[in-house]
Design a protein around this motif. Structure first.
Motif, short mmCIF file in Angstrom:
data_model
loop_
_atom_site.label_atom_id
_atom_site.label_comp_id
_atom_site.label_asym_id
_atom_site.label_seq_id
_atom_site.Cartn_x
_atom_site.Cartn_y
_atom_site.Cartn_z
N CYS A 262 2.84 10.13 3.82
CA CYS A 262 2.84 8.85 5.04
C CYS A 262 4.18 8.14 4.30
O CYS A 262 4.33 7.46 3.88
CB CYS A 262 2.07 7.95 5.57
N GLU A 263 5.54 8.93 5.05
CA GLU A 263 6.33 7.56 5.27
C GLU A 263 6.10 6.40 5.81
O GLU A 263 7.51 5.97 4.50
CB GLU A 263 7.50 9.06 5.69
N MET A 264 5.42 6.74 6.37
CA MET A 264 5.56 4.91 6.95
C MET A 264 3.92 4.92 7.36
O MET A 264 3.25 6.07 7.67
CB MET A 264 6.18 5.12 8.01
N LEU A 265 3.93 3.43 6.49
CA LEU A 265 2.45 3.08 6.84
C LEU A 265 1.99 2.35 8.02
O LEU A 265 3.21 1.77 8.10
CB LEU A 265 1.63 2.52 5.64
N ALA A 266 0.42 2.13 8.67
CA ALA A 266 0.36 1.31 9.65
C ALA A 266 0.13 -0.08 8.83
O ALA A 266 -0.63 -0.48 8.73
CB ALA A 266 -0.44 1.60 10.25
N ASP B 135 1.00 -1.32 -0.20
CA ASP B 135 -0.18 0.06 0.10
C ASP B 135 0.98 1.03 0.30
O ASP B 135 2.20 1.23 0.36
CB ASP B 135 -1.08 -0.36 1.23
N ARG B 136 0.21 2.88 -0.13
CA ARG B 136 1.22 3.06 -0.49
C ARG B 136 0.40 4.93 -0.18
O ARG B 136 -1.18 5.00 -1.58
CB ARG B 136 1.39 4.06 -2.13
N VAL B 137 0.84 5.47 0.19
CA VAL B 137 -0.15 6.99 0.74
C VAL B 137 0.49 8.67 0.68
O VAL B 137 1.63 8.65 0.84
CB VAL B 137 -1.22 7.55 2.09
N SER B 138 0.13 9.08 -0.07
CA SER B 138 1.00 10.66 -0.42
C SER B 138 -0.03 11.58 0.22
O SER B 138 -1.90 11.66 -1.00
CB SER B 138 2.00 10.76 -1.64
#
Lengths: 136, 317
Positions: free
Chosen positions: B172-176, B151-154
Motif C-alpha cells: 500500500c503506497e498509501m494507507l487509510a 504505520d506501514r504495509v508492504s
C-alpha cells in the motif's frame, strides 16, 4: 541342514527384512507397497471420509485438490480434541504439509477406530475415520 | 438485467429495493447514521496521533505455494447475534454491504431474519485456485485514526485460475490513516476485535479476533498488467471464521485456535470528502460460471508462516 535349505532360509530372511523395510518406508510415506485403500483430498473433504481396512494394511491419502492439506491424528494439534481418536496402543501421526498431487501412506498395525483431521481445514469439517479390523 | 443485478453490491441492490426518492432519502439517512461518525470526527484532523502502547508491532506473514479460497457472490445468512430480530434490528446503519445491512434488504421468515436478499462478497460460495503466494511486511506503530500515521504495509498476493491466468494484488503506497465510516487505527491494527457486532468493517463478516489488519490503497493485476488502481485493499489475519463445508461462520461457529488470512478488494471506493463509500466494481478479469466478471476479490490464505515482534522501536514520540 542342506545347502539349498540354508540358502532358502537366508533368502527368506532377506525377504522378511526387505518386507519390514518396505513396511517402515510405507509408514513413513514411501511409495513401496500397494495401499489397502485410497483416500483422496478434494476441496476440504477426505473422500471417502470413512474407510475400513485390516491390521497390517497400508492406507494412502492423495491430495487431488489445489490446497495444502495434512493427515493428522494428534490430540495436541487439534482445535477440537473430539476430532482425534486412537485405539489403545496406537501412535499419533501427522503427515506434515501435503502439497497438491502429493501422497502420504501409513500402515496400521493396531486394530480399532481412528479419527483424524487436516490441520488447516479442521474447522471447515475436514475430518476422517478409519476402522482397522483384525488382520485377515 | 436480472443477472447483472444479482452481481451488484448491496448498496446498489438496496437502492433498487428502496426504489423511490423517499426511499433514497431513507438510505442517505442510514448512511449518515454510521455508528463511528462522531469518533471519526474527533480524530480526522489529528496531525500527530499517539503511538501504540508498548511500542510498534512488526508483522511478517507469508504463504509460499499451495492454494487459496476465492469467495464468490452469495447470499449471507443473517446472524441474530449481529443483526438482531425484525422487532429489534441491529447493524443497519452505514453504507449497505460494507458497513450495515438495511432492514429492507433482509429476508424474514417465522419472525426471524433469514439471509440478505441479494448477493455480496460475504457468503458460502467459493472456488479454490492454486499457484498462491503471499508476502506481508508491516508495522503497527500508530494507535488511532489521524491525518498522519507511522504505520506501514508492504503487501503482495498472487494466485492462478485453472486457465493459467495469474491474479495479483499489491499494496500500500498509501494507507487509510483514518477511516471513512469506521476507524482504521492509522491504517494498521493489531490484536483487536473487528466486524460483526463491533461495526468496524462489514457486519456481514462474523465478529472476530484480528491479530493483524490493514486498510490501504493498492493495485489489482491480471497477468502482470494493472487492471485497477488505486483500489481499496483490506487484509486481515484472524481467528478461523469458516465452518462445515467452508461456510462463512456465524459468531457462535468461530474457531478461536486456528487462523487464516483474508484479502478483500471490495466493489466500493471511499469518498473521503463525503465520508461514505461509493459503489465501483473491481474489473478483476475473472469470469464467473454465469459469464459475468467477478466484481471483487475476497481471497483466503490458510497455509501461513506468521512472525511478529513487539516494542522493537521507541514507544514515545
Amino acid at each position: 541342514m542342506s545347502r539349498r535349505g540354508a540358502i532358502a532360509r537366508a533368502a527368506a530372511g532377506v525377504v522378511a527384512t526387505l518386507a519390514a523395510a518396505v513396511a517402515l518406508t510405507a509408514s513413513d510415506g514411501g511409495p513401496s507397497v500397494e495401499p489397502g485403500a485410497l483416500v483422496t483430498m478434494v476441496g476440504v473433504e477426505f473422500q471417502p471420509d470413512s474407510v475400513v481396512i485390516h491390521a497390517g494394511e497400508t492406507l494412502e491419502w492423495r491430495n487431488d485438490s489445489k490446497l495444502t492439506h495434512t493427515v493428522t491424528a494428534d490430540p495436541e494439534k487439534a482445535a477440537v480434541s473430539e476430532h482425534v481418536r486412537l485405539p489403545e496402543g496406537a501412535e499419533t501421526f501427522d503427515s506434515g504439509n501435503l502439497a497438491p498431487d502429493e501422497s502420504y501412506r501409513r500402515e496400521f498395525a493396531v486394530p480399532g477406530v481412528y479419527e483424524y483431521f487436516c490441520i488447516p481445514h479442521e474447522a471447515a469439517g475436514m475430518v476422517g475415520k478409519i476402522v482397522v479390523k483384525p488382520a485377515k | 438485467m436480472r443477472t447483472r443485478r444479482t452481481l451488484m453490491t448491496a448498496l446498489a441492490v438496496t437502492l433498487t429495493t428502496f426504489g423511490t426518492a423517499h426511499a433514497q432519502a431513507d438510505l442517505e439517512a442510514l448512511v449518515e447514521m454510521a455508528p463511528y461518525r462522531g469518533y471519526l470526527a474527533a480524530h480526522a484532523g489529528l496531525q500527530d496521533p499517539p503511538p501504540l502502547l508498548g511500542g510498534p508491532v512488526t508483522v511478517e506473514i507469508s504463504q509460499d505455494g499451495g492454494g487459496v479460497f476465492v469467495g464468490l457472490p452469495d447470499e449471507r445468512e443473517l446472524d441474530p447475534d449481529v443483526f438482531g430480530t425484525p422487532e429489534m434490528p441491529r447493524a443497519f446503519a452505514g453504507t449497505p454491504g460494507i458497513n450495515g445491512v438495511p432492514p429492507p434488504a433482509r429476508g424474514i421468515e417465522g419472525g426471524r431474519y433469514t439471509e440478505m436478499k441479494t448477493k455480496s462478497p460475504f457468503g458460502d460460495a467459493h472456488v479454490t485456485m492454486g499457484g498462491a503466494s503471499l508476502s506481508i511486511d508491516a508495522v503497527d506503530a500508530t494507535a488511532v485514526d489521524g491525518a498522519n500515521s507511522d504505520d506501514r504495509v508492504s503487501f503482495q498476493a498472487t494466485w492462478e485460475d485453472d486457465a493459467g491466468n495469474a491474479y495479483a494484488v499489491r499494496c500500500c503506497e498509501m494507507l487509510a490513516t483514518r477511516g471513512v465510516e469506521f476507524p482504521t487505527f492509522g491504517g494498521v491494527v493489531t490484536n483487536h476485535v473487528l466486524h460483526g457486532s463491533t461495526r468496524i468493517g462489514t457486519a456481514l463478516m462474523p465478529t472476530e479476533y484480528v491479530y493483524f489488519a490493514f486498510w490501504g490503497m493498492g493495485e489489482v493485476l491480471k497477468n502482470g498488467e494493472v487492471v485497477a488502481a488505486p483500489r481499496l485493499v483490506h487484509g486481515m489475519l484472524t481467528e478461523y471464521v469458516r465452518a462445515e463445508g467452508y461456510s462463512l461462520a456465524s459468531d457462535r461457529e468461530v474457531t478461536p485456535n486456528r487462523t487464516h488470512f483474508h484479502l478483500m478488494v471490495p466493489p466500493m471506493r471511499p469518498d473521503m470528502e463525503a465520508g461514505r463509500f461509493v459503489h465501483e466494481d473491481v474489473p478483476t478479469g475473472f469470469t464467473l460460471p454465469n459469464g459475468m466478471e467477478l466484481p471483487f476479490w475476497h481471497v483466503m490464505f490458510e497455509n501461513l508462516d506468521v512472525r511478529a515482534t513487539r516494542g522493537g522501536g521507541t514507544a514515545g514520540r
